[in-house]
Write a protein that holds these residues in place. Structure first.
Motif, mmCIF file in Angstrom:
data_model
loop_
_atom_site.group_PDB
_atom_site.id
_atom_site.type_symbol
_atom_site.label_atom_id
_atom_site.label_comp_id
_atom_site.label_asym_id
_atom_site.label_seq_id
_atom_site.Cartn_x
_atom_site.Cartn_y
_atom_site.Cartn_z
ATOM 1 N N ASP A 5 0.842 -1.193 0.000
ATOM 2 C CA ASP A 5 0.000 0.000 0.000
ATOM 3 C C ASP A 5 0.880 1.246 0.000
ATOM 4 O OD1 ASP A 5 -2.302 -1.534 -0.034
ATOM 5 O OD2 ASP A 5 -2.438 -1.620 2.151
ATOM 6 N N LEU A 6 0.291 2.364 -0.414
ATOM 7 C CA LEU A 6 1.084 3.560 -0.713
ATOM 8 C C LEU A 6 0.600 4.756 0.091
ATOM 9 C CD1 LEU A 6 3.283 4.877 -2.531
ATOM 10 C CD2 LEU A 6 1.457 5.346 -4.190
ATOM 11 N N PHE A 7 1.484 5.292 0.946
ATOM 12 C CA PHE A 7 1.232 6.553 1.624
ATOM 13 C C PHE A 7 1.599 7.712 0.706
ATOM 14 C CE2 PHE A 7 1.823 3.828 5.398
ATOM 15 C CZ PHE A 7 0.815 4.285 6.230
ATOM 16 N N LEU A 8 0.719 8.711 0.621
ATOM 17 C CA LEU A 8 1.023 9.997 0.009
ATOM 18 C C LEU A 8 0.880 11.041 1.107
ATOM 19 C CD1 LEU A 8 -0.904 9.755 -3.387
ATOM 20 C CD2 LEU A 8 1.574 9.562 -3.024
ATOM 21 N N PHE A 9 1.974 11.692 1.452
ATOM 22 C CA PHE A 9 1.982 12.608 2.590
ATOM 23 C C PHE A 9 1.595 14.015 2.134
ATOM 24 C CE2 PHE A 9 5.227 9.331 3.505
ATOM 25 C CZ PHE A 9 4.581 8.732 4.575
ATOM 26 N N PHE A 10 0.717 14.644 2.919
ATOM 27 C CA PHE A 10 0.340 16.024 2.625
ATOM 28 C C PHE A 10 0.491 16.872 3.872
ATOM 29 C CE2 PHE A 10 -3.715 14.513 4.312
ATOM 30 C CZ PHE A 10 -4.260 15.615 4.947
ATOM 31 N N GLY A 11 0.601 18.170 3.658
ATOM 32 C CA GLY A 11 0.720 19.096 4.770
ATOM 33 C C GLY A 11 0.314 20.492 4.356
ATOM 34 N N LEU A 12 0.487 21.429 5.279
ATOM 35 C CA LEU A 12 0.130 22.823 5.056
ATOM 36 C C LEU A 12 1.382 23.580 4.624
ATOM 37 C CD1 LEU A 12 -2.309 24.812 5.401
ATOM 38 C CD2 LEU A 12 -1.319 25.391 7.627
ATOM 39 N N PHE A 13 1.291 24.308 3.510
ATOM 40 C CA PHE A 13 2.436 25.015 2.951
ATOM 41 C C PHE A 13 2.072 26.468 2.637
ATOM 42 C CE2 PHE A 13 3.366 20.605 2.149
ATOM 43 C CZ PHE A 13 4.730 20.517 2.372
ATOM 44 N N ARG A 14 3.131 27.296 2.575
ATOM 45 C CA ARG A 14 2.969 28.684 2.139
ATOM 46 C C ARG A 14 4.300 29.145 1.548
ATOM 47 N NH1 ARG A 14 1.362 33.924 5.936
ATOM 48 N NH2 ARG A 14 1.358 35.461 4.228
ATOM 49 N N ARG A 15 4.227 29.981 0.547
ATOM 50 C CA ARG A 15 5.436 30.442 -0.136
ATOM 51 C C ARG A 15 6.192 31.446 0.731
ATOM 52 N NH1 ARG A 15 5.759 28.271 -4.966
ATOM 53 N NH2 ARG A 15 3.833 27.391 -5.829
ATOM 54 N N VAL A 16 7.524 31.395 0.628
ATOM 55 C CA VAL A 16 8.394 32.262 1.420
ATOM 56 C C VAL A 16 9.347 33.024 0.504
ATOM 57 C CG1 VAL A 16 8.305 30.751 3.449
ATOM 58 C CG2 VAL A 16 10.137 30.449 1.769
ATOM 59 N N LEU A 17 9.948 34.049 1.072
ATOM 60 C CA LEU A 17 11.006 34.797 0.405
ATOM 61 C C LEU A 17 12.065 35.120 1.441
ATOM 62 C CD1 LEU A 17 10.534 37.942 1.478
ATOM 63 C CD2 LEU A 17 8.808 37.952 -0.317
ATOM 64 N N LYS A 18 13.255 35.468 0.944
ATOM 65 C CA LYS A 18 14.332 35.829 1.859
ATOM 66 C C LYS A 18 14.478 37.340 1.871
ATOM 67 C CE LYS A 18 18.402 33.513 3.547
ATOM 68 N NZ LYS A 18 19.431 32.477 3.248
ATOM 69 N N SER A 19 14.420 37.923 3.051
ATOM 70 C CA SER A 19 14.501 39.368 3.215
ATOM 71 C C SER A 19 15.432 39.677 4.376
ATOM 72 C CB SER A 19 13.103 39.940 3.487
ATOM 73 O OG SER A 19 13.149 41.306 3.801
ATOM 74 N N GLN A 20 16.470 40.472 4.105
ATOM 75 C CA GLN A 20 17.443 40.850 5.129
ATOM 76 C C GLN A 20 18.024 39.626 5.823
ATOM 77 O OE1 GLN A 20 15.134 43.586 7.552
ATOM 78 N NE2 GLN A 20 15.686 45.325 6.252
#
Length: 285
Positions: A109-124
């Motif tokens: 059987d096959l697990f497909l993992f999901f989660g909560l994501f949000r895009r980031v940027l690098k600042s200073q």
């Protein structure tokens, strides 16, 4: 075969924020906090980012690097030093494991993992969430079960490569289970050429669960094969038909806010394997 959509990683309650999607489309599913773990966030390295610093940036917690991480599922070889024989694996216990057992989840059987994501940027010099981005649920990795072990029944010294896995350091639980990945991913009896477990290289629209125009992260758009013919054939935790709807743009689901493991029998859903193969595009074979 059964597909298991398995919720793993940071969210608003476990960790306090989404996991990051970096500007190049790559991502890291942050493991949730676990004070009993033997692995600190500062001990984990993802590409050129120290995960302790990353969690400190995104949560604002100055002591984040010293806090312990529940590194599970453990899928990426080079995030920390490994004992010889290390194999990708997932631990599960308590009511979530009871649910998997009742559904007969096992080898193949096959697990497909999901989660909560949000895009980031690098600042200073710091990673920050992009103010123009919204959190969403996305698929981030997979594990096909090769072997199943009841952890509390293992002999001393058995599976030494897993000794620092967090499920080896919790309270005794007869349901405490380790799912060890198969060496190769087998679909419909054929070796796909992919490893039995891993993470997707980037977060694309193919991996997104939350519908593009959704107001809530739990409003999903899924491939049509998910749509149940009846309550009996629906994905577990989602048997009420009012959760489901169909339109010209696909299958929609009001996904359960609680529950970790959602199981779907796909033996008579051939389109499921096409979908899994589409998720693997870009993965090194």
């Amino acid at each position: 075969m059964k597909l298991i959509l398995s919720r793993k990683g940071f969210d608003s309650s476990a960790g306090g924020c989404p996991s990051p999607v970096f500007p190049d489309g790559s991502f890291y599913a942050l493991p949730i906090p676990d004070p009993r773990s033997r692995v600190a966030y500062r001990d984990i390295q993802y590409r050129d980012a120290n995960v302790g610093a990353l969690v400190r940036n995104l949560t604002g917690d100055r002591r984040a690097g010293n806090r312990k991480a529940h590194l599970d599922p453990d899928l990426i070889p080079h995030v920390k030093p490994r004992t010889q024989g290390w194999t990708p694996c997932l631990g599960q216990s308590g009511s979530a494991q009871s649910h998997l057992a009742r559904q007969g989840v096992g080898a193949g059987d096959l697990f497909l993992f999901f989660g909560l994501f949000r895009r980031v940027l690098k600042s200073q010099g710091r990673w920050r969430f992009r103010p123009d981005s919204k959190a969403f649920h996305g698929l981030w990795g997979w594990l096909q079960i090769g072997h199943v072990h009841t952890i509390d029944e293992l002999a001393p010294g058995q599976l030494p490569w897993a000794s620092d896995h967090p499920h080896f350091h919790g309270e005794p639980d007869q349901r405490n289970t380790l799912y060890v990945a198969a060496k190769n991913l087998i679909l419909q009896g054929q070796d796909t050429g992919y490893a039995g477990a891993g993470v997707f290289p980037e977060m694309t629209d193919r991996h997104r669960l939350t519908a593009p125009d959704a107001r809530m992260t739990t409003q999903w758009r899924l491939p049509e094969f998910f749509y149940p013919a009846s309550e009996e054939t629906a994905m577990t935790y989602h048997q009420k038909m009012e959760r489901w709807s169909m339109s010209d743009s696909g299958c929609y689901l009001k996904s359960a806010a609680r529950g970790q493991e959602f199981v779907l029998e796909v033996a008579h859903r051939p389109a499921a394997m096409d979908w899994v193969n589409s998720l693997l595009k870009g993965v090194s074979a």
